[in-house]
Design an enzyme around this catalytic site. Structure first.
Site, mmCIF file in Angstrom:
data_model
loop_
_atom_site.group_PDB
_atom_site.id
_atom_site.type_symbol
_atom_site.label_atom_id
_atom_site.label_comp_id
_atom_site.label_asym_id
_atom_site.label_seq_id
_atom_site.Cartn_x
_atom_site.Cartn_y
_atom_site.Cartn_z
ATOM 1 N N VAL A 102 0.818 -1.218 0.000
ATOM 2 C CA VAL A 102 0.000 0.000 0.000
ATOM 3 C C VAL A 102 0.850 1.265 0.000
ATOM 4 C CG1 VAL A 102 -1.939 -1.172 1.146
ATOM 5 C CG2 VAL A 102 -0.216 -0.023 2.549
ATOM 6 N N LYS A 103 2.108 1.150 0.327
ATOM 7 C CA LYS A 103 3.086 2.253 0.272
ATOM 8 C C LYS A 103 2.559 3.562 0.853
ATOM 9 C CE LYS A 103 5.778 0.156 -3.433
ATOM 10 N NZ LYS A 103 4.940 -0.927 -3.991
ATOM 11 N N ARG A 104 1.913 3.478 2.010
ATOM 12 C CA ARG A 104 1.412 4.678 2.652
ATOM 13 C C ARG A 104 2.562 5.433 3.328
ATOM 14 N NH1 ARG A 104 -2.380 3.002 -0.418
ATOM 15 N NH2 ARG A 104 -4.477 2.653 0.390
ATOM 16 N N ASP B 106 4.179 4.759 -6.866
ATOM 17 C CA ASP B 106 4.617 3.378 -7.096
ATOM 18 C C ASP B 106 5.271 3.304 -8.476
ATOM 19 O OD1 ASP B 106 4.579 0.383 -7.068
ATOM 20 O OD2 ASP B 106 3.295 0.718 -5.343
#
Lengths: 296, 296
Positions: A102-104, B106
């Protein structure tokens, strides 16, 4: 401890592999989606969950873990995110460890909410989540706290697999270190107590496509477990990755998404589950050979 | 062009302000939530949507825009994200421009999905979204393409408002530039054709808490519109921000979240809508005075 559990499973399956469920309609065999309207989000999301269940059933004894890229679920709106949540639950029931990609990343108060959503036990309840380090320590703290509280883990972006990762991540600072090395040092500082294999639950994302950087990061980050994307569709092979593991052949988990869930395309078959199984088995042998070579 | 539309509205309302709907149960007056079970996600999400509707009704003639921090909605799972989607729709009907504070970032294929989800016209359909630049150009391209295709805009993280932002963002590179300045140069390159006020739709996030950096970034980024968080609860005042605007008093929009949606706490009233209105009106005067002073 979650990283111990992951490594236990990797050793048991002999597969330092996570299957990337970046599932979307375009990756499915036409025969599987012939009855749906691609503009109907609910129908698409139902197919995605069905596809994931079949893949999980096929792969759950072969690999220790799945990774879900949430972007492919957000793309289908609320029904898509429901499919995301249901897939995590199904994967857990199948005994798999779930990485939420999710790369929050944000300021601290906001990250308290993100941590609770993604690795807290009440909502999506993944075992690991990926996070972006751009905000520094105060933005990371709620994730670190949640990892301790709920026995969960993180993978923090350090050196990403894409070509343009060089634009910011490879910039050289006054000290001679590159930005991704500065990130690596932050991740080391954020680390908690190492488990029985020497790795703590605050891991790093290191792209398979960067062989030399991976070797040097493995030396720099003794207690940091790696999530390694970029194998297969993004161009990296097992020999590019072997140096990111330690002398015992552990220290990372390699993700393949399109190479597994879309393997039917190469095999010219509609049996996507069998194609995924075969591609994963082949990937496992490929990696095992490279790691055995490394161990001499 | 979306940035022109935003600036038109800012000039009409005389308020370079977005109200940050970081809405969660803890920010609401006890009397408003006395009938709900805080462990029931659906009840919480319904209250959040109700709170947002009342705030939007109160503020829609006073400000041009609202910003939704998605973390606070993800925190309540699927019902929370439904409240997020419904709030965007309600804000649009009230004539407001909606900034989705999602900070996605991303590799390219993944960001195609994120762009479609957040600023494409079919799913959440915000007007602007925030993005994280750590992946560089190939990760950004799908967002840039979607902005052209759907007439939407971005705010790319450059210098964030939190104290630890210095850890990575202030590192000095070989060229003498800091990392956030390198990010600024990337954002300039990613910019498209400026609209009638000289600003294009690829904006930057510049924290209100960094007065000097903001002044220097305004000079460096002539055609870049700023989203400025950090006013109020995070400690910055109007005089810290004025230098981030151009000689015509335009060039940015200032966010306040807790200072508006939780203003009832300071006023010791349960009428949170009136307190939000008063706090916003007061913020507007504060900013106007600082900008008038700047213009001389």
């Amino acid at each position: 401890m979650i990283t111990d559990k992951l490594i236990d499973k990797i050793l048991k399956t002999e597969a330092p592999i996570c299957a990337g469920l970046d599932t979307h309609i375009g990756i499915m065999p036409p025969s599987f989606i012939k009855d749906i309207d691609e503009n109907n989000l609910q129908q698409c999301a139902d197919k995605i969950y069905e596809y994931n269940k079949i893949l999980i059933d096929a792969l759950c004894d072969l690999v220790p873990s799945v990774k879900l890229q949430i972007a492919y679920y957000e793309k289908y709106g609320i029904p898509g995110i429901e499919a995301y949540a249901k897939t995590i639950e199904y994967a857990h029931k199948a005994g798999l460890i779930v990485i939420a990609d999710v790369k929050r990343g944000d300021i601290g108060s906001t990250c308290t909410a993100y941590a609770s959503a993604h690795i807290g036990s009440n909502i999506f309840n993944a075992d690991f989540m990926t996070v972006n380090p751009y905000f520094g320590t105060d933005g990371m703290q709620p994730f670190l706290d949640e990892c301790i509280k709920s026995d969960k883990g993180l993978f923090v972006l350090v050196k990403t697999s894409n070509p343009s990762s060089s634009e910011l991540q490879d910039l050289v600072t006054e000290s001679g270190d590159k930005i991704y090395e500065k990130c690596a040092d932050l991740v080391i500082n954020w680390g908690n107590k190492p488990g029985k294999y020497g790795y703590n639950s605050i891991g790093a994302v290191v792209g398979a496509t960067h062989k030399e950087e991976g070797v040097s990061l493995r030396k720099r980050m003794k207690n940091t477990f790696f999530l390694i994307p970029g194998y297969g569709a993004q161009g990296a092979g097992a020999e590019d990755i072997a140096g990111m593991f330690d002398d015992n052949g552990i220290g990372g988990i390699i993700n393949s998404s399109r190479g597994i869930i879309g393997a039917w395309q190469k095999e010219k078959t509609d049996d996507f589950a069998k194609a995924a199984y075969d591609a994963t088995a082949s990937m496992k042998m490929d990696i095992k050979a490279a790691l055995d070579k490394l161990k001499g």
